[in-house]
Design an enzyme around this catalytic site. Structure first.
Site, PDB file in Angstrom:
ATOM      1  N   LYS A  25      24.381 -46.726   4.274  1.00 42.65           N
ATOM      2  CA  LYS A  25      24.688 -45.700   4.896  1.00 42.65           C
ATOM      3  C   LYS A  25      25.968 -45.641   5.786  1.00 42.65           C
ATOM      4  O   LYS A  25      25.834 -45.224   6.927  1.00 42.65           O
ATOM      5  CB  LYS A  25      23.567 -44.800   5.664  1.00 42.65           C
ATOM      6  CG  LYS A  25      22.276 -44.749   4.682  1.00 42.65           C
ATOM      7  CD  LYS A  25      21.421 -43.689   5.447  1.00 42.65           C
ATOM      8  CE  LYS A  25      20.196 -43.647   4.337  1.00 42.65           C
ATOM      9  NZ  LYS A  25      19.148 -44.727   4.193  1.00 42.65           N
TER      10      LYS A  25
HETATM   11  P1  BMP Z   1       9.579 -45.614   1.231  1.00 44.32           P
HETATM   12  O1  BMP Z   1       9.133 -45.196  -0.246  1.00 44.32           O
HETATM   13  O2  BMP Z   1       9.025 -46.963   1.600  1.00 44.32           O
HETATM   14  O3  BMP Z   1       9.327 -44.649   2.300  1.00 44.32           O
HETATM   15  O4  BMP Z   1      11.190 -46.084   1.274  1.00 44.32           O
HETATM   16  C1  BMP Z   1      12.054 -45.163   1.101  1.00 44.32           C
HETATM   17  C2  BMP Z   1      13.627 -45.595   1.071  1.00 44.32           C
HETATM   18  O5  BMP Z   1      14.385 -44.853   0.845  1.00 44.32           O
HETATM   19  C3  BMP Z   1      13.574 -46.380   2.454  1.00 44.32           C
HETATM   20  O6  BMP Z   1      14.709 -47.636   1.903  1.00 44.32           O
HETATM   21  C4  BMP Z   1      14.694 -45.505   3.040  1.00 44.32           C
HETATM   22  O7  BMP Z   1      15.739 -46.280   3.879  1.00 44.32           O
HETATM   23  C5  BMP Z   1      15.348 -44.602   1.987  1.00 44.32           C
HETATM   24  N1  BMP Z   1      15.542 -43.290   2.370  1.00 44.32           N
HETATM   25  C6  BMP Z   1      14.538 -42.436   2.838  1.00 44.32           C
HETATM   26  O8  BMP Z   1      13.595 -42.659   2.761  1.00 44.32           O
HETATM   27  N2  BMP Z   1      14.804 -41.025   2.815  1.00 44.32           N
HETATM   28  C7  BMP Z   1      16.327 -40.641   3.066  1.00 44.32           C
HETATM   29  O9  BMP Z   1      16.263 -39.442   3.395  1.00 44.32           O
HETATM   30  C8  BMP Z   1      17.355 -41.469   2.791  1.00 44.32           C
HETATM   31  C9  BMP Z   1      16.959 -42.973   2.357  1.00 44.32           C
HETATM   32  O10 BMP Z   1      18.023 -43.653   2.020  1.00 44.32           O
END
Ligand code: BMP
Length: 471
Positions: free
Chosen positions: A303
């Site tokens: 990001k």
């Molecule tokens: P999880 O499914 O464990 O919540 O992970 C989501 C992933 O997507 C994380 O790596 C997070 O940094 C990324 N992410 C997110 O969750 N929401 C956003 O809006 C943007 C993201 O990059």
């Protein structure tokens, strides 16, 4: 009618001679240059041409049943009138400017509810004017399903009209018209080829073509300008996977083990490389080998969001050398175009690279719809670099060349204790408009990575197939 083809041929020559069709360089309404200009307004001055037109239309529409005729204002009005007189059928007229006094009627003339109307138009490019006329007729209770046109410019109008329930019958296509003029030596080979090239290169996109949600991943490849988008679509299609796994583990060996197990089921592996406690170059080398064996791409979710120069250093230097191995990265739009320009300058020329711009977040943050729209507009000015957008809603992105990446997906949870919000795989694809779905802890917290990744893959792929198959 005796010798329809001969009459049509003569009509083409007459139209050329009265300057209704001109060749050169002309600017269209939308500002692009066209080598051919058709302006049929002039036919109002030539009763013989109007007469021939009505003969040809009568012949061409003899199998259609209709009660009324309506010309699309203004150019087609005299043509419709000529036809009405010839075949003795009543006309109605659509007001182009609505009256703000008196009866406020959209359609002038006598007609009955349910009357069937034949639309008459001079030239169709996108079909827009025909559709406007149809709408007013239909709003007044008149049925419309047929339009007859003098010239089909073959730029997509016919398909667009079909999508809207209108069958278009054309006396002539633009390529037929220029062929006659070439055969009659009224235009040369060079002009002829230029017009054909123009037609080919200036196709108006139909609603279906513009709607990424209704197209298959493989159909969308031809619209992509970013090489990674193309490659990603190909991988998705080949592996039947629109699953990206967020490998948010802090130990390099754990990530490698995860990648080995889920490799067959994913199209992307997303990292936050700066959370890995034992990062080393061999880790990246091994990960690249696994990615190549299982045909998925490596994606660093850094990001980027600083001034351009700092972003360049973060992208290419430090201990991670992200630009060397990450095929995809994420960036914020909040610092403006400079971020994307800086990334473009630092992309390795020997490797395909792409950027996902963060347009919307899975958490409830400060991002509002204006920001999301502005981010997407910014991305559209870098079509060769931007692979797509991180987004949570289907309403911002139509263009088939861009890929919507949607995180915040889990089967069992609806939130975590740090504001992350989850939706189901089915809802991510069908309600949120995701093309690729990011799943992190839904998989990394399970005790059988491969099995659960395959479950997510199957659910996501079935949802996508469902999305494109429903009309
Ligand atoms: P999880 O499914 O464990 O919540 O992970 C989501 C992933 O997507 C994380 O790596 C997070 O940094 C990324 N992410 C997110 O969750 N929401 C956003 O809006 C943007 C993201 O990059």
């Amino acid at each position: 009618m005796e010798n329809y083809e001969k009459t049509l041929r003569k009509l083409v020559i007459d139209l050329f001679n009265v300057n209704a069709v001109k060749f050169g360089e002309f600017k269209t309404k939308v500002g692009i240059l066209t080598p051919v200009y058709c302006d049929l307004r002039v036919v109002v001055s030539y009763p013989n041409i109007l007469r021939v037109l009505s003969d040809l239309i009568e012949e061409k529409t003899k199998n259609i049943r209709y009660d009324l005729i309506c010309g699309v204002p203004y150019t087609a009005l005299p043509i419709a009138t000529a036809l009405s007189l010839k075949i003795d059928k009543p006309m109605v007229m659509r007001r182009k400017e609505k009256k703000d006094y008196g009866t406020k009627k959209l359609i002038e003339g006598d007609f009955n509810d349910g009357d069937r109307c034949l639309i008459v138009e001079d030239v169709v490019t996108s079909g827009g004017s025909v559709l406007e006329t149809c709408q007013d007729l239909q709003n007044s209770g008149i049925k419309v399903s047929e339009a007859v046109v003098l010239l089909n410019r073959e730029q997509g109008g016919e398909t667009i009209l079909k999508e809207n329930g209108i069958n278009m019958i054309a006396l002539l296509t633009l390529s037929q018209l220029i062929l006659v003029l070439k055969e009659e030596n009224l235009i040369n080979e060079d002009v002829y080829k230029k017009v054909l090239k123009y037609i080919k290169e200036n196709q108006i996109k139909t609603k279906h073509e513009m709607n990424r949600l209704k197209l298959s991943y493989s159909e969308r490849i031809k619209y992509c300008k970013n090489p990674v988008s193309k490659e990603l679509f190909k991988i998705m299609d080949a592996k039947k996977s629109n699953l990206c796994v967020a490998a948010d583990l802090t130990n390099a060996t754990d990530i490698l083990n995860l990648a080995e197990e889920i490799g067959p089921f994913i199209c992307l592996l997303k990292l936050h490389v700066d959370i890995i406690e034992d990062f080393h170059e061999n880790f990246i080398k091994r990960l690249q080998e696994i990615a190549s064996t299982h045909n998925f791409l490596l994606f660093e979710d850094r990001k980027f969001s600083d001034i351009g120069k700092t972003v360049q250093n973060q992208y290419t230097k430090g201990i991670y050398h992200i630009s060397n191995w990450a095929t995809l990265i994420t960036a914020h739009s909040l610092m403006g175009n400079g971020t994307l320009r800086a990334i473009e300058q630092s992309m390795s020329p020997n490797k395909k690279s792409g950027v996902f711009l963060l347009a919307e977040s899975s958490t409830e943050g400060l991002i509002n719809p204006e920001y999301t729209k502005a981010t997407i507009e910014m991305g559209k000015t870098h079509i060769e670099t931007v692979t797509g957008f991180v987004c949570q809603s289907p309403k911002f992105l139509d263009e088939p060349q861009f890929i919507q990446l949607t995180p915040g997906v889990q089967i069992n949870e609806s939130a975590d204790d740090c504001d992350q919000r989850y939706t189901s795989p089915e809802a991510a694809i069908n309600e949120k408009g995701a093309d690729v779905v990011v799943v992190g802890r839904g998989i990394t917290k399970s005790n059988d990575f491969g099995k659960i990744a395959e479950k997510y893959r199957r659910l996501l792929w079935e949802s996508y197939q469902n999305r494109i198959s429903i009309e």
